[in-house]
Design a protein around this motif. Structure first.
Motif, short mmCIF file in Angstrom:
data_model
loop_
_atom_site.label_atom_id
_atom_site.label_comp_id
_atom_site.label_asym_id
_atom_site.label_seq_id
_atom_site.Cartn_x
_atom_site.Cartn_y
_atom_site.Cartn_z
N UNK A 38 -108.81 33.09 -47.73
CA UNK A 38 -107.96 33.60 -46.69
C UNK A 38 -108.26 32.98 -45.34
N UNK A 39 -107.59 31.88 -45.02
CA UNK A 39 -107.78 31.24 -43.71
C UNK A 39 -106.45 30.69 -43.23
N UNK A 40 -106.25 30.78 -41.93
CA UNK A 40 -105.11 30.15 -41.27
C UNK A 40 -105.66 29.09 -40.33
N UNK A 41 -105.23 27.85 -40.53
CA UNK A 41 -105.68 26.73 -39.71
C UNK A 41 -104.44 26.14 -39.04
N UNK A 42 -104.46 26.08 -37.73
CA UNK A 42 -103.30 25.55 -37.01
C UNK A 42 -103.73 24.52 -35.98
N UNK A 43 -103.09 23.35 -36.03
CA UNK A 43 -103.26 22.30 -35.03
C UNK A 43 -104.70 21.82 -34.93
N UNK A 44 -105.28 21.51 -36.09
CA UNK A 44 -106.62 20.94 -36.09
C UNK A 44 -106.52 19.44 -35.84
N UNK A 45 -107.44 18.92 -35.02
CA UNK A 45 -107.30 17.55 -34.54
C UNK A 45 -107.41 16.48 -35.59
N UNK A 46 -108.31 16.66 -36.58
CA UNK A 46 -108.50 15.61 -37.57
C UNK A 46 -108.20 16.12 -38.97
N UNK A 47 -109.11 16.92 -39.55
CA UNK A 47 -108.97 17.34 -40.94
C UNK A 47 -109.24 18.85 -41.06
N UNK A 48 -108.84 19.41 -42.19
CA UNK A 48 -109.12 20.81 -42.45
C UNK A 48 -110.54 20.97 -42.99
N UNK A 49 -110.93 20.10 -43.93
CA UNK A 49 -112.27 20.16 -44.52
C UNK A 49 -112.98 18.84 -44.27
N UNK A 50 -114.14 18.90 -43.66
CA UNK A 50 -114.99 17.74 -43.40
C UNK A 50 -116.25 17.90 -44.25
N UNK A 51 -116.26 17.27 -45.42
CA UNK A 51 -117.35 17.43 -46.38
C UNK A 51 -118.24 16.20 -46.35
N UNK A 52 -119.52 16.39 -46.00
CA UNK A 52 -120.45 15.27 -45.88
C UNK A 52 -121.74 15.50 -46.66
N UNK A 53 -121.83 16.63 -47.34
CA UNK A 53 -123.02 16.93 -48.12
C UNK A 53 -122.65 17.01 -49.59
N UNK A 54 -123.63 16.88 -50.46
CA UNK A 54 -123.36 17.21 -51.86
C UNK A 54 -123.27 18.72 -52.00
N UNK A 55 -122.62 19.19 -53.03
CA UNK A 55 -122.49 20.62 -53.23
C UNK A 55 -121.09 21.00 -53.65
N UNK A 56 -120.69 22.25 -53.33
CA UNK A 56 -119.40 22.74 -53.82
C UNK A 56 -118.94 23.93 -53.00
N UNK A 57 -117.62 24.06 -52.91
CA UNK A 57 -116.99 25.23 -52.28
C UNK A 57 -115.67 25.48 -52.97
N UNK A 58 -115.28 26.74 -53.05
CA UNK A 58 -113.98 27.13 -53.58
C UNK A 58 -113.12 27.63 -52.44
N UNK A 59 -111.85 27.18 -52.43
CA UNK A 59 -110.91 27.57 -51.38
C UNK A 59 -109.74 28.31 -52.00
N UNK A 60 -109.40 29.47 -51.41
CA UNK A 60 -108.26 30.26 -51.86
C UNK A 60 -107.45 30.70 -50.65
N UNK A 61 -106.14 30.60 -50.76
CA UNK A 61 -105.24 31.13 -49.73
C UNK A 61 -105.57 30.59 -48.34
N UNK A 62 -105.83 29.29 -48.28
CA UNK A 62 -106.08 28.62 -47.01
C UNK A 62 -104.81 27.85 -46.65
#
Length: 725
Positions: free
Chosen positions: A505-529
């Motif tokens: 559950x996230x609302x992202x509006x007018x972000x300058x570059x990207x929504x997700x900036x991933x630079x590490x190993x690992x994992x994340x789950x995204x829902x309703x973004x």
């Protein structure tokens, strides 16, 4: 906490609250079934840039070290002598607090007008508490440009009335005005011990230190009363326990000291409320306890209704502060943190506070020596931390960050940081469940000059060790981040993993570059973004160090608006202000994600869209035809291309045979300009211009190269796309 000298050296090169920006006022608006973000405040703020002015508006600007970059909304109004800003009063009020800046070494006054009538009272302005230098913090520049000054107007004003401030000689930059209806001074509680009865001087001329100590001793188990007045306290208080210290209100009872309570332990039950502590801290000296509270108030204590200003730190809390509540207070103009739970905190609640203009993290938990446990930052409003994060959680067990509103972070920080950066040992890493829920982040995230790359609005950082705690990030709103929304990074540069992250559950509006900036190993789950107006691409997924392991993004469903991926890990997406309507002179291809059928060595596709004519893309050799493609982000009526090779004379003249193709969906391409030769000659700038026919509308621009007389490959140092012919 300051962000340390990171070893992280980069490559050279409708859930959650929303924010309404209306009439220059920042207001948290709650959607159904979820609490509003931020504190319930006794004042309403009006931005100077939204007011009527004869001065000059500055900003917006996100560049570290500039005045506008530290302003609320990244904009302000500069006044020369005789110029003014006139605010329309948003609510009934009898007082105003003004955030302002004057040039270093200067001071003066602002005249105040109510509905055209000049008041006898003025607002003093000074640079005394500004322009802080912390050369030992890597990446820091001179900062802390703004200060706050308050004034009781001596009359009531109503919504719609006009209050103006006018420079009387000194150049003043006005940022924001807070209008407040201040209640009458409270009366002395029955049975309390007045500091005046013990010899305190409410005029501020005499030293009241001993009177405060005597009152505290006499009032054990009861209340020390601080009547209206100014009280000078010249050394810190200790042995404070089992007592309430109460004033008549933070606009009336004022203690002038840079060190109020300094003690390593207390039996607790200390309650401090309803007065102001205003210091004289002009620089940051970390070895000096220049804090409102330094150490411990003891268990079951509270701080409420306080105005804390011109200190190093509001509360630097060590030892036993179990079940402490800090609420309904203002912390302004500190040279370091606003509040720091420096290990061992259990059951601490920091809620409904307002913080502005901190010189480090506004609110921090740092699990040094022992973990902070079961503690929370809830419903706080934070504005303009100018050297670090709005909220930072450095280690700890079962921590909550809920329903906070954070805006306008500057250098070296994010809106919220969840981190295993330890600074010192022994350190307790993140453990248990870290709950990050219902927060709103506005214009947060910043460039980190130590890393040579940006920090996201919300950052999860395995800086010194892997993140193995469960990190639940829910109902988040991120608006106008100058860079990315969510960042996952191992900031120490050692590639520790970030695991067990769930973003729901996230609302992202007018972000300058990207929504997700991933630079590490690992994992994340995204829902309703859900994302709109994304500046460059949906995802940047480039682990650092290279080959340290991938970051897996699992699509849990309900996501939209950020499916694209930045494909060139040798370049950074260019920061900007989201995805604004382009002006006619804007190069639509600059900083956009680029791909190719092949590339040679380090000459990757992004080099042809990075704004640097000296770097270049080169295709696989001896394998014509080769194609280079850029995603412009939206469909545009492109009318002109400028193709470049490096301008150096070392590049001999050559002709490349090129076909221009376009697509609106990235799948079906049509020829826009048929195959023909274009001459590149360093004597004429090594550029070629391609005119596109009227009616051309494309999002994806593709250049297919079938021949090159100078080298057996396709080559471009820049591909520029313009709306004008």
């Amino acid at each position: 906490m300051h962000s340390s000298t990171a070893a992280h050296l980069r490559r050279t090169p409708a859930l959650g609250a929303v924010v309404a920006l209306a009439a220059g006022m920042l207001v948290a608006v709650a959607p159904a079934a979820h609490a509003a973000s931020g504190a319930t405040l006794p004042f309403t703020s009006v931005e100077a840039e939204s007011a009527t002015t004869t001065g000059t508006k500055i900003g917006p600007d996100h560049t570290q070290g500039t005045l506008a970059s530290e302003a609320s909304g990244r904009q302000a109004v500069r006044l020369s002598s005789g110029q003014r800003v006139e605010f329309t009063v948003p609510r009934a009020a009898n007082a105003v607090n003004l955030a302002y800046s004057v040039p270093d070494g200067q001071s003066g006054t602002l005249d105040v007008y109510v509905n055209g009538t000049r008041l006898a009272r003025t607002i003093p302005v000074t640079s005394k508490y500004s322009y802080v230098d912390t050369g030992w913090i890597a990446g820091a520049k001179t900062h802390h440009f703004f200060d706050n000054a308050r004034l009781l107007l001596g009359r009531d004003v109503q919504a719609g009335d006009k209050v103006a401030v006018e420079s009387t000689g000194t150049q003043v930059t006005v940022d924001v005005a807070d209008f407040e209806q201040v209640a009458a001074a409270a009366s002395q509680p029955a049975g309390s011990v007045s500091v005046v009865a013990k010899g305190a001087d409410p005029s501020g001329n005499g030293d009241s230190t001993q009177a405060f100590r005597d009152a505290i001793t006499a009032a054990q188990g009861g209340t020390v009363w601080i009547p209206p007045g100014d009280y000078r306290v010249t050394s810190s208080l200790s042995g404070v326990q089992n007592v309430t210290l109460q004033g008549a209100g933070s606009w009336y009872s004022v203690v002038r000291t840079s060190r109020f309570v300094d003690q390593t332990s207390s039996s607790g039950n200390v309650h401090i409320k309803d007065f102001a502590v205003i210091g004289e801290v002009t620089e940051r000296v970390d070895s000096s306890p220049d804090n409102f509270v330094n150490g411990s108030l003891g268990p079951n204590s509270s701080v409420s209704g306080m105005w804390l200003q011109h200190l190093k730190v509001g509360l630097w809390l060590t030892g036993n502060n179990d079940n402490l509540v800090v609420e309904n207070s203002r912390i302004l103009d500190t040279t370091a943190d606003g509040l720091n739970l420096n290990g061992s905190a259990k059951g601490v609640r920091v809620r409904n506070n307002f913080l502005r203009n901190q010189g480090d993290d506004s609110l921090a938990m740092w699990s040094l020596y022992a973990p902070d446990t079961n503690s929370s930052f809830e419903n706080n409003t934070i504005s303009q931390p100018n050297l670090a994060n709005g909220i930072a959680i450095y280690g700890g067990t079962d921590i909550s960050v809920k329903n906070n509103l954070v805006s306008d972070t500057n250098a070296l920080g994010s809106g919220i940081a969840i981190s295993n950066q330890k600074f010192l040992d022994p350190f307790s890493p993140l453990a248990g469940t870290i709950t990050v829920d219902g927060n709103t982040l506005v214009r947060t995230g910043a460039m980190n000059p130590n890393w040579n790359h940006p920090m996201g609005a919300l950052r999860v950082d395995s800086y010194d060790s892997a993140v193995n705690a469960t990190v639940d990030i829910t109902d988040t709103t991120i608006i106008d981040s100058p860079y990315s929304a969510f960042e996952f990074v191992s900031g120490g540069g050692r590639g520790y993993p970030v695991r067990n992250v769930d973003v729901t559950g996230a609302t992202v509006r007018n972000t300058g570059t990207v929504v997700v900036q991933a630079e590490a190993q690992g994992a994340a789950t995204f829902r309703n973004v859900t994302a709109t107006q994304v500046g460059a691409a949906g995802v940047y997924n480039c682990p650092y160090p290279a080959n340290s392991g991938s970051f897996t993004l699992t699509d849990g469903g309900g996501n939209s608006g950020w499916s694209s991926t930045w494909t060139d890990c040798s370049t950074w997406p260019q920061p900007g202000q989201g995805n604004p309507d382009p002006d006619p002179g804007r190069n639509l291809a600059k900083g956009r994600p680029a791909t190719a059928t092949g590339s040679q060595d380090v000459y990757t596709p992004g080099k042809a869209a990075d704004g640097d004519a000296n770097s270049y893309w080169e295709s696989a050799n001896n394998a014509f035809p080769q194609a280079w493609t850029v995603d412009l982000g939206s469909s545009y009526p492109v009318r002109r291309l400028v193709l470049k090779l490096p301008p150096s004379a070392a590049w001999g003249a050559r002709t490349q045979t090129i076909t221009v193709l376009g697509s609106t969906d990235g799948s079906a391409y049509a020829t826009v300009v048929g195959s023909r030769g274009y001459r590149f000659d360093p004597a004429t700038g090594n550029t070629a211009t391609v005119s596109l026919p009227s009616g051309t509308d494309l999002r994806y621009l593709r250049l297919s190269v079938s021949a090159n007389t100078g080298w057996p490959a396709g080559q471009f140092s820049e591909v520029e796309a313009y709306l004008t012919s």
